[in-house]
Design an enzyme around this catalytic site. Structure first.
Site, PDB file in Angstrom:
ATOM      1  N   GLY A 282       1.487   1.875   5.059  1.00  0.00           N
ATOM      2  CA  GLY A 282       2.174   0.940   4.139  1.00  0.00           C
ATOM      3  C   GLY A 282       1.646  -0.189   4.331  1.00  0.00           C
ATOM      4  O   GLY A 282       0.940  -0.939   3.208  1.00  0.00           O
ATOM      5  N   GLU A 285       0.149  -4.972  10.616  1.00  0.00           N
ATOM      6  CA  GLU A 285       0.378  -6.366  11.043  1.00  0.00           C
ATOM      7  C   GLU A 285      -0.843  -7.050  11.858  1.00  0.00           C
ATOM      8  O   GLU A 285      -0.418  -7.932  12.548  1.00  0.00           O
ATOM      9  CB  GLU A 285       1.624  -6.407  12.014  1.00  0.00           C
ATOM     10  N   ASN A 286      -2.189  -6.895  11.569  1.00  0.00           N
ATOM     11  CA  ASN A 286      -2.773  -7.407  12.263  1.00  0.00           C
ATOM     12  C   ASN A 286      -2.777  -8.755  12.647  1.00  0.00           C
ATOM     13  O   ASN A 286      -2.391  -9.658  11.352  1.00  0.00           O
ATOM     14  CB  ASN A 286      -4.359  -7.484  11.549  1.00  0.00           C
ATOM     15  N   GLU A 319       5.954  -6.939   7.838  1.00  0.00           N
ATOM     16  CA  GLU A 319       4.488  -7.366   8.821  1.00  0.00           C
ATOM     17  C   GLU A 319       4.689  -8.778   9.125  1.00  0.00           C
ATOM     18  O   GLU A 319       4.021  -9.079  10.307  1.00  0.00           O
ATOM     19  CB  GLU A 319       3.448  -7.100   7.645  1.00  0.00           C
TER      20      GLU A 319
END
Length: 866
Positions: A282, A285-286, A319
């Site tokens: 989906g 979260e870099n 995120e």
């Protein structure tokens, strides 16, 4: 990383609803070397789907070593050197493909201390949606990344484990007309090194894990905003940038909320959110550069359904929560992945509920809690903290236990402690481990210290043990009630291998306050109860347990279900009763009577809970056409008046009223088979597909689902054209999903052929097959097709999608199908799906057992209705 959002529109009730294990720690890196800093320069060739890399890694040797081993896969090494005492040393490289490791041997012992590795290499921009890969539109290619959990090693040789944190300098050499995005802000942008290219260099990152590094190349266009002085951008391909505004607004609110809640300011210089055409999860979260599926970031606020708006806001919040939980403070190893995903899943609801109180997010949380409890009560489950050593085992950790159960336990503990006390514990935990790694014990010990309550014992009992408790209560006596606890299974034939007890905060409904909580930590005992008109032992609906009451106590609860319980509590009560039916501790008629008792409820999630499980009765207990027709008639008689009272959609309708109308409409058109609703759905569907602004989108999507189930070739053609041509991701994906709903045999075959034709993106193909496997009328053909066309099907499966496909077989309900599933996947193993297959087979067994026990009771109930 955010798992895929629910795959189906609000009104759809029937669309769905052996890897080799390596010896433990065999794929872990030695602890004698750790990195401090990476400097990366990558030059992608988007036409040839290749890239070159120049890399230096500053490492510390904890002791003298003869070689250095790190992670690398699909990498071709040109040279590896270091310098010792002013002398350059060249390494020979030995690769272990199975372990995804490379060993550098410099042919002498390297002394303890700091050295710098210099590496030149090349790689491929793969089509697997992992590592450094190609994402495509009709007009061009993009080079993008997805490194969680173990795929940074496909883009650059690295110490690719979460505890090996380091800082990063990233530079990208790209075509002159392209731009690049990475974790931090652009520090410089200079022409060259050759004509037609420019080099974009990014600022140094804080200490972070390799799986959080990101770089993206293409002609992305962004909408800009800011919050608390932090620049925020929402980016997409040029044709879809108009759909970024809603997510940007959500992120601005969420960032300010989190800054206040955590008491630690967002730690990066900027925040980018980028929608990618091809993306398996989906969202991811870099650190400072979050990537998304297009449908999880891009919507047209004017025509979007309520569900689509909720989804985008929640995924954005999820995120962004990771920027603190996971990015700034990271679990030491993947067995504690819940420290990332459970926290983000719990946290995502808070800012969205504050931003849009009219969305009734707590009711959605209660709805999800029921699904999680059902998952955890299967024949086989796992503890929240579980073994995860190989890449396959790690990938399988991204499941409903890591996300749903961990989030639910955190919610229960927060409710027990009090919100402010819990928030202070979160702040202290983050502050103590900023830019470092942490364990489960680090978190719950901090909460214990802050609250002065035995939170460590509570959390350990739920994190380390698999399963969930059933709390059984006697008749209350004065100000106390006798209770006992035991592990709960949905299958009545399952018994616990040994006695399990949990330290469970039990919250009783009170006449004066929402509830008072008592800690119940023994197999049986007595609990104090507050003054109240009736006994209800899950005040607020936040307890991670099922409840059972004597008949007279339960009858009082049902008598007060609308007047004495909140919507959240009604949702949990319905969930408890359905769970007891599945465990043969209640009759199916008892559940249907409870569903009838809430038929006029004004909460969409209450009605959706009731009707979702009525749908399960229709598909998994009713075994004959007569039984299903009787259920359809009952649904029409029971719920049609509620739909009629809602009337036609109005611009003044609240979001909950819009969702309630769609839920009732969807159930009456599918389970109820109401001819008037089906006819109306056909008309609404035509209008909605032609012009999304002409029909309330929330109702329109339910209408399209009903119309597809009853659709002809002309409507199939219309939806296929929409799926192939619409620029609106919500509309495009919605149309694609509906192609899997048609039950006309010829159209089923067309849908299956289309799914594996290469015209459907890999990220979507397995989902289409999953929908058909779970459809009562489509599953037989879908299963036959998968077996007969396995090579084509397998070619569509990416890292995680195989598990989705295998899990879809859980909808079967016969011994014949169970044997087929077992033998087929034994002969055709699917990577990262071992747990999915176990759960699917358990679900089939559960359905067989449920039908055998409850179908006779369903017949009795039907007879009593006449």
């Amino acid at each position: 990383m955010k798992k895929l959002h629910t795959l189906f529109s609000k009104g759809t009730f029937f669309a769905i609803l052996t890897s080799t294990v390596v010896i433990a720690h065999a794929q872990r890196l030695p602890q004698t070397v750790h990195p401090e800093h990476y400097s990366l320069t990558l030059t992608p060739n988007l036409k040839d789907a290749t890239f070159t890399g120049e890399e230096t890694i500053d490492v510390v040797l904890e002791q003298p070593v003869d070689s250095i081993t790190l992670n690398a896969v699909e990498i071709k090494f040109q040279s590896v050197t270091t310098e010792i005492g002013g002398k350059e040393l060249k390494a020979t490289v030995t690769e272990d493909e199975q372990k995804e490791q490379a060993t550098f041997n410099f042919n002498q012992t390297l002394p303890a201390g700091r050295i710098t590795l210099k590496i030149e290499y090349s790689g491929i921009l793969n089509g697997k949606l992992r590592g450094f890969y190609l994402s495509k539109t009709e007009k061009r290619n993009y080079a993008v990344t997805q490194f969680e959990a173990t795929d940074a090693r496909r883009a650059f040789p690295s110490f690719d484990e979460p505890a090996f944190k380091a800082t990063f300098d990233v530079s990208l050499v790209v075509d002159k007309d392209d731009t690049a995005i990475s974790n931090t802000n652009i520090a410089s942008d200079t022409p060259g090194p050759v004509i037609g290219e420019h080099t974009i260099r990014f600022a140094t990152t804080p200490r972070m894990s390799t799986y959080l590094v990101a770089f993206l190349v293409g002609d992305f266009v962004c909408t800009s905003g800011e919050s608390d002085g932090t620049p925020i951008r929402a980016c997409a391909t040029p044709d879809k940038v108009e759909y970024t505004k809603f997510a940007l607004s959500a992120s601005e609110f969420v960032l300010h909320y989190y800054n206040n809640y955590f008491g630690i300011k967002y730690p990066m210089p900027k925040l980018d959110m980028i929608a990618l055409p091809d993306f398996e999860a989906g969202a991811m979260e870099n650190f400072g550069a979050i990537t998304y599926r297009e449908t999880d970031l891009l919507i047209d606020e004017k025509t979007a359904s309520v569900d689509a708006k909720k989804n985008v806001a929640l995924v954005v919040a999820h995120e962004m929560a990771h920027q603190w939980f996971g990015d700034m403070v990271t679990m030491k190893w993947w067995d504690n992945l819940w420290l990332n995903e459970g926290f983000a899943s719990w946290m995502e609801n808070k800012p969205v509920a504050a931003w849009h109180p009219d969305w009734n997010i707590p009711e959605d949380v209660a709805f999800g809690l029921n699904r999680t409890l059902d998952l955890d009560a299967q024949r086989k489950t796992r503890s929240i903290r579980a073994k995860a050593d190989t890449p396959d085992e790690i990938n399988e950790m991204f499941d409903g236990i890591t996300y749903g159960k961990a989030a639910a336990v955190l919610l229960m503990v927060e409710n027990y402690e009090g919100e402010e006390t819990f928030r202070q514990g979160v702040h202290n935990y983050l502050k103590a481990h900023i830019y470092a790694n942490a364990t489960a014990e680090d978190f719950w010990n901090t909460q214990t210290e802050v609250s002065h309550r035995p939170i460590d014992k509570v959390m350990e009992s739920f994190v380390v043990q698999p399963g969930e408790p059933l709390l059984s209560f006697a008749d209350p006596a004065g100000s106390s009630v006798a209770a006992k606890q035991q592990r709960f299974f949905l299958s009545p034939s399952m018994k616990a291998e040994h006695e399990q007890t949990w330290n469970a905060p039990v919250c009783f409904k009170s006449s004066e306050t929402q509830g008072t909580c008592e800690l119940f930590a023994q197999a049986q005992g007595s609990l104090k109860t507050p003054a109240a008109p009736f006994l209800f032992a899950n005040a607020g609906g936040k307890g991670y347990y099922r409840t059972s009451y004597p008949a007279d106590v339960y009858d009082k609860i049902v008598a007060n279900v609308e007047s004495g319980l909140t919507p959240d509590e009604r949702i949990i009560l319905l969930g408890d009763e359905w769970a007891k039916v599945r465990a043969d501790k209640a009759a199916v008629g008892d559940y249907l009577n409870l569903a009838a008792a809430v038929k006029d409820d004004q909460s969409d999630r209450v009605i959706a809970t009731a009707l979702t499980d009525v749908g399960s009765i229709y598909s998994r207990i009713a075994a004959t056409a007569d039984e299903r027709e009787a259920l359809s008639l009952w649904v029409r008689k029971t719920f049609k008046p509620a739909l009629d009272r809602l009337g036609a959609p109005s611009p003044s309708d609240s979001p909950d009223k819009r969702e309630l109308r769609a839920t009732l409409f969807g159930a009456l058109g599918t389970i109820g088979k109401d001819p008037d609703v089906i006819a109306q759905a056909r008309e609404l569907a035509k209008q909605y597909v032609a012009d999304q602004g002409s029909v309330d989108a929330t109702l329109g999507q339910s209408a399209v689902a009903i119309a597809a189930i009853n659709g002809d070739a002309a409507f199939f053609d219309q939806l296929q054209k929409t799926a192939e041509t619409s620029a609106n991701p919500e509309v495009q994906e919605g149309a694609l999903r509906m192609l899997a709903e048609f039950k006309d045999t010829a159209l089923e075959k067309r849908s299956l052929d289309y799914t594996v034709s290469g015209k459907v993106r890999n990220q979507d193909a397995a989902i289409q097959l999953l929908i058909m496997l779970r459809g009562t009328d489509t599953q037989d053909m879908a299963w036959q097709y998968i077996q007969q066309n396995w090579d084509k099907v397998k070619a569509q499966l990416t890292t995680s999608m195989g598990g989705y496909l295998v899990g879809g077989t859980s909808a079967f309900c016969s011994t014949e199908r169970l044997n087929e599933v077992t033998s087929f996947f034994a002969a055709h193993p699917v990577a990262s799906s071992e747990r999915s297959l176990v759960r699917a087979k358990d679900a089939i067994n559960d359905c067989i057992e449920l039908r055998s026990l409850q179908e006779p009771k369903l017949k009795e109930w039907i007879a009593a209705q006449k």
